[in-house]
Structures are given as structure tokens and as C-alpha cells.
Design a protein around this motif. Sequence first.
Motif, PDB file in Angstrom:
ATOM      1  N   LYS A 142       0.836  -1.205   0.000  1.00  0.00           N
ATOM      2  CA  LYS A 142       0.000   0.000   0.000  1.00  0.00           C
ATOM      3  C   LYS A 142       0.870   1.255   0.000  1.00  0.00           C
ATOM      4  O   LYS A 142       0.593   2.210  -0.688  1.00  0.00           O
ATOM      5  CB  LYS A 142      -0.936   0.008   1.208  1.00  0.00           C
ATOM      6  CG  LYS A 142      -2.074  -0.964   1.113  1.00  0.00           C
ATOM      7  CD  LYS A 142      -2.949  -0.893   2.356  1.00  0.00           C
ATOM      8  CE  LYS A 142      -4.068  -1.914   2.302  1.00  0.00           C
ATOM      9  NZ  LYS A 142      -4.892  -1.895   3.508  1.00  0.00           N
ATOM     10  N   LEU A 143       1.943   1.240   0.793  1.00  0.00           N
ATOM     11  CA  LEU A 143       2.878   2.369   0.836  1.00  0.00           C
ATOM     12  C   LEU A 143       3.552   2.584  -0.516  1.00  0.00           C
ATOM     13  O   LEU A 143       3.702   3.708  -0.977  1.00  0.00           O
ATOM     14  CB  LEU A 143       3.946   2.160   1.910  1.00  0.00           C
ATOM     15  CG  LEU A 143       3.556   2.522   3.333  1.00  0.00           C
ATOM     16  CD1 LEU A 143       4.669   2.101   4.292  1.00  0.00           C
ATOM     17  CD2 LEU A 143       3.338   4.005   3.459  1.00  0.00           C
ATOM     18  N   ALA A 144       3.941   1.503  -1.156  1.00  0.00           N
ATOM     19  CA  ALA A 144       4.629   1.599  -2.441  1.00  0.00           C
ATOM     20  C   ALA A 144       3.673   2.131  -3.514  1.00  0.00           C
ATOM     21  O   ALA A 144       4.082   2.891  -4.385  1.00  0.00           O
ATOM     22  CB  ALA A 144       5.189   0.259  -2.842  1.00  0.00           C
ATOM     23  N   SER A 145       2.410   1.760  -3.453  1.00  0.00           N
ATOM     24  CA  SER A 145       1.456   2.188  -4.472  1.00  0.00           C
ATOM     25  C   SER A 145       1.059   3.661  -4.274  1.00  0.00           C
ATOM     26  O   SER A 145       0.707   4.350  -5.243  1.00  0.00           O
ATOM     27  CB  SER A 145       0.226   1.305  -4.461  1.00  0.00           C
ATOM     28  OG  SER A 145      -0.467   1.438  -3.240  1.00  0.00           O
TER      29      SER A 145
END
Length: 147
Positions: A142-145
Amino acid sequence: MNNSSTGSSSKSKAGSSSQPSETSFKRKRGVFQKDLQHMMYGFGDDPNLVWSAIESTYTYLLLLKQPLPETVALVEDIVVEYVTDLAHKAQEMGSKRGKLSVEDFLFLIRKDPPKLNRCTELLSMQEELKQARKAFEVDEEKLASTE
């Protein structure tokens, strides 16, 4: 002299076909030696004082507290024999169903409550860690997206 060596090998082969001969499974000795030394000392084994040299600029003599090597080797043999026997029994049970499972091992130790409790505790901890890792991976995704 040759007859005695061939006779002993034919005896081990002719013994029992369900049990593998000792020569077919050679295990490396001393694999668990360090762990067993620490466990034995931690559980109150009387220390055997051993002099050990540490190499550096100067050679220092250090007094180490370790169990006797013969005792460690004996305990290692007992542990390996127990685990091997347990694994063979579990394999026999699992072969009836076609697969080996954790429940086969739990069934074998069902009459030893401390072992059974510890195994179930470790299995539940393993499941908790697996779920925590899975949740952590989802959070990372989620953080990467969002970036």
C-alpha cells in the motif's frame, strides 16, 4: 579377515527390511554440539573448566565453562535417536493416509503433556508470525502504491 567384514554387512542387510541399515544413513556428528553445550549449561550442568586460546595481537588464555565433550556427544546421540525414531513413526502413520502432517507428530506426543503443550504453543506462534508477516507485506504494498 575379509569374511568377517562381508559377514557383518550381509547381517545388517538381512536384518529387518523396514529399518534402514546404519551404514545407509551416515550423519555428521557434532552438528548440535554448540547448542547442546549452551542448553546443558543453562539447565544446570556442572561446568567443566576448559582452557582456550584466543588469537589476536597477543594470545590470551580464557577460562570457559563447558560440559564434558563426552557428555555432549552422548546427549546428542540420544536426541538424534529420539527425533529419528519419532520421525519414522510419524512417517509410518502418514503413509497410511498418503501424506505426513503435523498432526501425526502431535498424535505421537499426545501422552506427554509438556511436549504437547510446547508444540502447540510453538505452532500457534508460527501462525501468528505468518499472519503478521502477511499483514506487513500488504502494508508495504500500500505504501509503495501511494508513492
